[in-house]
Design an enzyme around this catalytic site. Structure first.
Site, PDB file in Angstrom:
ATOM      1  N   ASP A 100       5.801   2.758   0.720  1.00 32.59           N
ATOM      2  CA  ASP A 100       7.124   3.362   0.887  1.00 32.59           C
ATOM      3  C   ASP A 100       8.104   2.737  -0.109  1.00 32.59           C
ATOM      4  O   ASP A 100       8.409   1.539  -0.013  1.00 32.59           O
ATOM      5  CB  ASP A 100       7.602   3.114   2.323  1.00 32.59           C
ATOM      6  N   ASP A 101       8.566   3.521  -1.075  1.00 27.00           N
ATOM      7  CA  ASP A 101       9.537   3.061  -2.078  1.00 27.00           C
ATOM      8  C   ASP A 101       8.941   2.056  -3.055  1.00 27.00           C
ATOM      9  O   ASP A 101       9.666   1.253  -3.650  1.00 27.00           O
ATOM     10  CB  ASP A 101      10.765   2.414  -1.430  1.00 27.00           C
ATOM     11  N   CYS A 126      11.758  10.070   1.392  1.00 28.69           N
ATOM     12  CA  CYS A 126      10.481   9.829   2.076  1.00 28.69           C
ATOM     13  C   CYS A 126       9.893  11.089   2.697  1.00 28.69           C
ATOM     14  O   CYS A 126       8.742  11.448   2.446  1.00 28.69           O
ATOM     15  CB  CYS A 126      10.681   8.779   3.171  1.00 28.69           C
ATOM     16  N   ASP A 184       5.341   7.002  -2.046  1.00 27.40           N
ATOM     17  CA  ASP A 184       6.018   8.281  -1.832  1.00 27.40           C
ATOM     18  C   ASP A 184       7.145   8.517  -2.832  1.00 27.40           C
ATOM     19  O   ASP A 184       7.527   9.651  -3.105  1.00 27.40           O
ATOM     20  CB  ASP A 184       6.537   8.392  -0.392  1.00 27.40           C
ATOM     21  N   ASN A 185       7.709   7.463  -3.375  1.00 22.24           N
ATOM     22  CA  ASN A 185       8.767   7.573  -4.385  1.00 22.24           C
ATOM     23  C   ASN A 185       8.997   6.189  -4.975  1.00 22.24           C
ATOM     24  O   ASN A 185       8.476   5.190  -4.477  1.00 22.24           O
ATOM     25  CB  ASN A 185      10.077   8.119  -3.804  1.00 22.24           C
TER      26      ASN A 185
END
Length: 500
Positions: A53-54, A86, A321-322
Site C-alpha cells: 500500500d503506497d 487505494c 497499488d500506487n
C-alpha cells in the site's frame, strides 16, 4: 587427519553426488529461487500476489529479498497504475478494468469505496471468482477495499466474505497496525496492541499456515495485501530504531525551485523549509522501517514454499497499488498526481520459466494483473476485461503488438476527512483530471481547462510543463487519445492503447 579408506572415500563421493542431484548441495540457491521451466502443459501453478500500500520505487533499495527477486525474475520498469488512490486501483486489479468501467473512482461513496464496488456487482467477476471456479484455492489476507468493515453488517452479513474467496482474512481498517478486526472466514476476530498483533506479522503467520495446509493436488492463489507502508508509518517494534540516518531521496524534483509553470492548484505552495524537510525525513524513515516486516514476510513465504517443494511451481508477484511523493514538486507527502513518483510503481515477478534479471520497459498496467493470473491458471479471460496478459514477457517473449499508451484517471479533490488519503496542508490534493502516459510523454487535461505536458525523454522528473509550446497537431492527437481511452471498454481499450 587420517586418510579415509578407499571404500569410504567412494561412499563419500557418492553421497556428495546424490546431494547435488537432490538440490541439497553446498551453495544451493536460497529459498525463492525459481527452478526449472514453465509447468508442464495441463498443470496449474500456484500464484502468490503480494500487494503493498503506497509503496514507491525508492523503498525497494531497503528490501533485500525484493531486490533478490529482481535478480531472479522479471521487473516491469514502466508499470503504471490507472488511479493513484487505494480503492480505485485495487478495484482495477481485481477486475482488470479501468476505473471508468468499475465505476470506482474514489475511496469513499458516492463515487467509490467498497459500497460502490459491491452495489455495481464488481465482486461477482474478479480473478478470484474465475480461478476458484477453475479449481483453485483462493485466499485474501489483509487489506480489502476502503469501506469494508468486518465489525458491521454489510451486504446483509456480518464479516461479509465476497464470492470467489476460499479463505478470507480481511479488513479495510488496519492502518494503525494494531487494534483492528479481521473477518476470518466470516467471523469477526478482534486484535489488540501487543507486538504479536502487529498486522504485517499476523498476515505473514496466516500466509505460512495457508501454504503449509495446501493440498499437493490443488493449486492456490494467495493475495497478501498489506497496509504497509501507508501512513501513519508504524513499524514493527523490532524495527523502530532501524535506519536512523536515512533521509528522503533528494532527486531533481525534490522541493522544486520553480513551479510557476505548474497548474494553479500547485502554485500556492511555497518552498519547503528546514522543519518541513526534517518532517519528510522522519516520515520517510518510518516508511523504510515499515517495509522491513513486508520483506521478512516475503522471505517467510518463500521459505514455506521451499520447505514443501512448492517453490518450483509457484509464481510470486510483488507490487503496489500506487506510489507516494515525499517532497517532489514541493508537495510534502501524499499521492494523487499523475507524476511518475505516484503512478509508476514496482512490479516484480519470479516463477517457473521466468527469465532471470530481465527488465521489461513496455508500458504495463494494473489492468493487466487479472488476465495474467488467468492465463497462468489456464483460464480464458473475459472479453470485457480491459487489460492484457503479461505472460508472454514472463516466458521471455515479445508480444506481437503491445500498448503505446495508458490512461490515468483522477476524480478529485479528496474532501472527506474520514478518507485515509485525506491530505494535510501542502500534501497535494489535485482537482479532477485525465492523463495519458506514453513511453516518453505525460499529458494531462484538468476539468477546469488547464493542461500539463512533459517530454519525459528530455525531462524525466517532469520539471518543465511545456503544454503551451506543444504543436497543435500533437496536442489534438493527445486530446483525441484521452477521449478514446475515457470511452473505451474491453477490446476498444486495447485498440485505443496502441495509439500514441
Amino acid at each position: 587427519m587420517f586418510p579415509l579408506p578407499s571404500a569410504l572415500r567412494r561412499c563419500a563421493a557418492l553421497a556428495v553426488f546424490l546431494l547435488v542431484l537432490s538440490g541439497c548441495a553446498v551453495g544451493e540457491e536460497p529459498p525463492g529461487t525459481p527452478r526449472g521451466g514453465p509447468p508442464p502443459q495441463g498443470s496449474k501453478p500456484n500464484i502468490v500476489f503480494i500487494l503493498t500500500d503506497d509503496l514507491s520505487w525508492d523503498l525497494v533499495d531497503y528490501m533485500p529479498r525484493v531486490r533478490k527477486m529482481r535478480e531472479q525474475g522479471v521487473t516491469f520498469t514502466n508499470f503504471i497504475v490507472t488511479n493513484t488512490l487505494c480503492c480505485p486501483s485495487r478495484a482495477t486489479i481485481l477486475t482488470g478494468k479501468y476505473p471508468h468501467n468499475t465505476q470506482v473512482l474514489t475511496n469513499e461513496p458516492p463515487k467509490g469505496g467498497w459500497q460502490r464496488f459491491n452495489a455495481n456487482g464488481g465482486e461477482r467477476d474478479t480473478f478470484a471468482t474465475t480461478l476458484e471456479a477453475a479449481g483453485y484455492r483462493t485466499a485474501l489476507m489483509g487489506k480489502y477495499l476502503n469501506g469494508y468493515d468486518p465489525a458491521k453488517i454489510q451486504a446483509g452479513e456480518a464479516a461479509f466474505v465476497p464470492p470467489g474467496w476460499t479463505e478470507w482474512y480481511a479488513t479495510s481498517l488496519g492502518y494503525k497496525h494494531y487494534d483492528y478486526t479481521l473477518s476470518e472466514n466470516g467471523r469477526a476476530v478482534p486484535y489488540g496492541n501487543t507486538p504479536a498483533d502487529y498486522l504485517t506479522d499476523v498476515l505473514a503467520n496466516k500466509a505460512v499456515d495457508f501454504v503449509n495446509r495446501s493440498p499437493s493436488n490443488r493449486p492456490f492463489l494467495m493475495k497478501l495485501s498489506t497496509f504497509a507502508p501507508h501512513a501513519p508509518f508504524t513499524p514493527a517494534p523490532r524495527h523502530a530504531g532501524a535506519f536512523p540516518d536515512v533521509r528522503a531521496p533528494r532527486g531533481p524534483a525534490f522541493n522544486e525551485p520553480d513551479i510557476s509553470d505548474k497548474p494553479g492548484w500547485m502554485q500556492a505552495w511555497p518552498k519547503i523549509g528546514p522543519k518541513g524537510i526534517a518532517t519528510i525525513d522522519r516520515k520517510y524513515r518510518g516508511r523504510v522501517r515499515m517495509v522491513q516486516a513486508v520483506d521478512e514476510m516475503l522471505g517467510r513465504v518463500q521459505q514455506a514454499l521451499a520447505d514443501r517443494g512448492l517453490d518450483r511451481d509457484t509464481y510470486i508477484v510483488f507490487g503496489s497499488d500506487n506510489g507516494f511523493h515525499m517532497g517532489q514538486h514541493r508537495l510534502v507527502e501524499g499521492k494523487g498526481t499523475a507524476y511518475d513518483v505516484d503512478v509508476r510503481v514496482p512490479l516484480i515477478v519470479t516463477g517457473p520459466g521466468v527469465p532471470r534479471g530481465r527488465a521489461v520497459g513496455q508500458i504495463t498496467s494494473n489492468t493487466d494483473l487479472r488476465p495474467t493470473f488467468e492465463e497462468l491458471a489456464g483460464v480464458k479471460t473475459s472479453a470485457a476485461v480491459d487489460g492484457r496478459s503479461l505472460v508472454p514477457f514472463l516466458r521471455g517473449a515479445q508480444p506481437g503488438s503491445w500498448r503505446n499508451s495508458i490512461l490515468i484517471e483522477h476524480a478529485g479533490p479528496v474532501t472527506d476527512p474520514h478518507d485515509p488519503d485525506y491530505p494535510g496542508r501542502g500534501w497535494g490534493n489535485p482537482p479532477s483530471y485525465l492523463a495519458v502516459r506514453t513511453a516518453g510523454e505525460l499529458y494531462l487535461e484538468y476539468d477546469a481547462g488547464e493542461r500539463e505536458y512533459y517530454d519525459l525523454r528530455l525531462d524525466p522528473s517532469s520539471l518543465r510543463n511545456t503544454a503551451g509550446e506543444l504543436p497543435a497537431p500533437r496536442r489534438d492527437q493527445l486530446a483525441d487519445l484521452i477521449a478514446a481511452l475515457e470511452a473505451c471498454s474491453g477490446a476498444s481499450c486495447r485498440t485505443a492503447e496502441q495509439r500514441s
